[in-house]
Scaffold this motif. Structure first.
Motif, PDB file in Angstrom:
ATOM      1  N   CYS A   1       6.408  -3.411  11.606  1.00 61.89           N
ATOM      2  CA  CYS A   1       7.712  -4.080  11.593  1.00 61.89           C
ATOM      3  C   CYS A   1       8.253  -4.244  13.003  1.00 61.89           C
ATOM      4  O   CYS A   1       8.792  -5.300  13.359  1.00 61.89           O
ATOM      5  N   ARG A   2       8.110  -3.222  13.826  1.00 60.40           N
ATOM      6  CA  ARG A   2       8.577  -3.312  15.219  1.00 60.40           C
ATOM      7  C   ARG A   2       7.805  -4.389  15.981  1.00 60.40           C
ATOM      8  O   ARG A   2       8.373  -5.123  16.787  1.00 60.40           O
ATOM      9  N   ARG A   3       6.495  -4.477  15.733  1.00 62.56           N
ATOM     10  CA  ARG A   3       5.695  -5.522  16.387  1.00 62.56           C
ATOM     11  C   ARG A   3       6.150  -6.904  15.923  1.00 62.56           C
ATOM     12  O   ARG A   3       6.320  -7.820  16.731  1.00 62.56           O
ATOM     13  N   ALA A   4       6.381  -7.037  14.617  1.00 61.69           N
ATOM     14  CA  ALA A   4       6.861  -8.314  14.079  1.00 61.69           C
ATOM     15  C   ALA A   4       8.221  -8.667  14.677  1.00 61.69           C
ATOM     16  O   ALA A   4       8.490  -9.830  14.997  1.00 61.69           O
TER      17      ALA A   4
ATOM     18  N   LEU B   1       0.840  -1.201   0.000  1.00 66.26           N
ATOM     19  CA  LEU B   1       0.000   0.000   0.000  1.00 66.26           C
ATOM     20  C   LEU B   1       0.874   1.249   0.000  1.00 66.26           C
ATOM     21  O   LEU B   1       0.604   2.202  -0.739  1.00 66.26           O
ATOM     22  N   ALA B   2       1.935   1.246   0.789  1.00 64.93           N
ATOM     23  CA  ALA B   2       2.828   2.411   0.867  1.00 64.93           C
ATOM     24  C   ALA B   2       3.440   2.730  -0.486  1.00 64.93           C
ATOM     25  O   ALA B   2       3.520   3.904  -0.870  1.00 64.93           O
ATOM     26  N   ASP B   3       3.847   1.701  -1.217  1.00 65.76           N
ATOM     27  CA  ASP B   3       4.516   2.003  -2.490  1.00 65.76           C
ATOM     28  C   ASP B   3       3.552   2.644  -3.495  1.00 65.76           C
ATOM     29  O   ASP B   3       3.976   3.357  -4.394  1.00 65.76           O
TER      30      ASP B   3
ATOM     31  N   TYR C   1      11.425   4.212   8.380  1.00 63.15           N
ATOM     32  CA  TYR C   1      11.466   5.549   8.986  1.00 63.15           C
ATOM     33  C   TYR C   1      12.111   6.548   8.024  1.00 63.15           C
ATOM     34  O   TYR C   1      11.576   7.639   7.795  1.00 63.15           O
ATOM     35  N   ILE C   2      13.245   6.177   7.446  1.00 61.33           N
ATOM     36  CA  ILE C   2      13.963   7.143   6.603  1.00 61.33           C
ATOM     37  C   ILE C   2      13.259   7.353   5.267  1.00 61.33           C
ATOM     38  O   ILE C   2      13.249   8.463   4.722  1.00 61.33           O
ATOM     39  N   ILE C   3      12.624   6.317   4.742  1.00 62.54           N
ATOM     40  CA  ILE C   3      11.864   6.479   3.498  1.00 62.54           C
ATOM     41  C   ILE C   3      10.646   7.367   3.763  1.00 62.54           C
ATOM     42  O   ILE C   3      10.276   8.206   2.934  1.00 62.54           O
ATOM     43  N   ALA C   4      10.012   7.201   4.932  1.00 68.36           N
ATOM     44  CA  ALA C   4       8.892   8.071   5.311  1.00 68.36           C
ATOM     45  C   ALA C   4       9.346   9.525   5.364  1.00 68.36           C
ATOM     46  O   ALA C   4       8.661  10.428   4.856  1.00 68.36           O
TER      47      ALA C   4
ATOM     48  N   SER D   1       2.809  13.423   5.005  1.00 68.98           N
ATOM     49  CA  SER D   1       2.258  13.064   3.701  1.00 68.98           C
ATOM     50  C   SER D   1       1.534  11.722   3.849  1.00 68.98           C
ATOM     51  O   SER D   1       1.745  10.996   4.819  1.00 68.98           O
ATOM     52  N   THR D   2       0.695  11.402   2.873  1.00 68.99           N
ATOM     53  CA  THR D   2      -0.004  10.111   2.921  1.00 68.99           C
ATOM     54  C   THR D   2       1.005   8.975   2.870  1.00 68.99           C
ATOM     55  O   THR D   2       0.918   8.010   3.640  1.00 68.99           O
ATOM     56  N   ALA D   3       1.990   9.081   1.977  1.00 69.59           N
ATOM     57  CA  ALA D   3       3.016   8.037   1.876  1.00 69.59           C
ATOM     58  C   ALA D   3       3.806   7.938   3.176  1.00 69.59           C
ATOM     59  O   ALA D   3       4.063   6.838   3.668  1.00 69.59           O
ATOM     60  N   GLY D   4       4.186   9.084   3.735  1.00 74.57           N
ATOM     61  CA  GLY D   4       4.938   9.086   4.975  1.00 74.57           C
ATOM     62  C   GLY D   4       4.162   8.441   6.102  1.00 74.57           C
ATOM     63  O   GLY D   4       4.700   7.641   6.883  1.00 74.57           O
ATOM     64  N   ALA D   5       2.863   8.771   6.199  1.00 73.73           N
ATOM     65  CA  ALA D   5       2.029   8.183   7.254  1.00 73.73           C
ATOM     66  C   ALA D   5       1.942   6.669   7.086  1.00 73.73           C
ATOM     67  O   ALA D   5       2.072   5.914   8.062  1.00 73.73           O
ATOM     68  N   GLN D   6       1.743   6.207   5.848  1.00 74.61           N
ATOM     69  CA  GLN D   6       1.643   4.768   5.614  1.00 74.61           C
ATOM     70  C   GLN D   6       2.978   4.073   5.883  1.00 74.61           C
ATOM     71  O   GLN D   6       3.014   2.946   6.387  1.00 74.61           O
ATOM     72  N   LEU D   7       4.070   4.725   5.589  1.00 69.83           N
ATOM     73  CA  LEU D   7       5.385   4.147   5.874  1.00 69.83           C
ATOM     74  C   LEU D   7       5.638   4.059   7.373  1.00 69.83           C
ATOM     75  O   LEU D   7       6.308   3.133   7.837  1.00 69.83           O
ATOM     76  N   HIS D   8       5.078   4.973   8.141  1.00 70.82           N
ATOM     77  CA  HIS D   8       5.179   4.856   9.593  1.00 70.82           C
ATOM     78  C   HIS D   8       4.314   3.710  10.113  1.00 70.82           C
ATOM     79  O   HIS D   8       4.664   3.071  11.106  1.00 70.82           O
TER      80      HIS D   8
END
Length: 193
Positions: free
Chosen positions: A130-133, A43-45, A162-165, A117-124
């Motif tokens: 990922c942290r939960r996994a 979804l993020a991409d 984080y950095i891509i966001a 941004s929408t992309a940034g929010a989805q990347l977070h």
């Protein structure tokens, strides 16, 4: 051919190597959470404005299948015979991307809101899933062998999101500034006419 097998009707599922385990086993929870992460990465991409970010995220999506497959197999050697595995080079690839983006973005000295941004929010969202996994993986590792490359890769992955966001948020901020400059310029030209 139907997609359902009815094999899980009694609460069990098959691992990659054919062994059956309970659907509530920690192993299934771990690779299921990485599957959830991968759906969020997909979804993020779709939201990303920077073409390179789309390419990097699709690289991650592809590699997630290797990670999930290995966790979904009791013995890594069984998986290795039929598929590619996460390597030190994959960890280094993420590190290189993180370092490159960190060097090119403005320095941050405090916590930031998760995505302007929408992309940034989805990347977070990707970062937090990922942290939960990763937490589940660490619990799983207490009683199961997991290759160090997997643990390292997962640890780098949340930093990567984080950095891509941040890069997507920065791109949106630059676009807003550019739009404001163009708007003011057009207004000034209109007022002179």
């Amino acid at each position: 051919m139907p997609i359902y097998t009815k094999g899980g009707d009694k609460g069990s599922t098959s691992l990659y190597d054919g062994q059956r385990v309970s659907k509530n086993s920690l192993r299934v929870d771990v690779y299921g959470t990485f599957d959830e992460l991968n759906a969020n990465v997909s979804l993020a991409d779709k939201f990303c404005q920077i073409p390179r970010n789309v390419e990097l995220l699709q690289w991650v999506e592809y590699h997630m299948f290797f990670l999930q497959g290995e966790i979904a197999t009791r013995h890594a050697t069984t998986f290795q015979q039929n598929s590619r595995m996460i390597t030190v080079e994959d960890v280094q690839f993420l590190e290189h991307a993180i370092d490159e983006y960190t060097a090119s973005l403005p320095k941050v000295d405090s916590f930031i809101l998760p995505g302007s941004s929408t992309a940034g929010a989805q990347l977070h969202v990707c970062r937090t899933v990922c942290r939960r996994a990763e937490r589940l993986l660490v619990a799983f590792m207490q009683d199961n062998f997991v290759r160090p490359e997997i643990e390292q890769y997962v640890n780098r992955l949340s930093d990567f999101f984080y950095i891509i966001a941040r890069s997507e948020d920065h791109e949106q901020q630059l676009q807003k500034i550019e739009d404001q400059v163009i708007k003011r310029y057009r207004q000034a030209v209109k007022e002179r006419s």
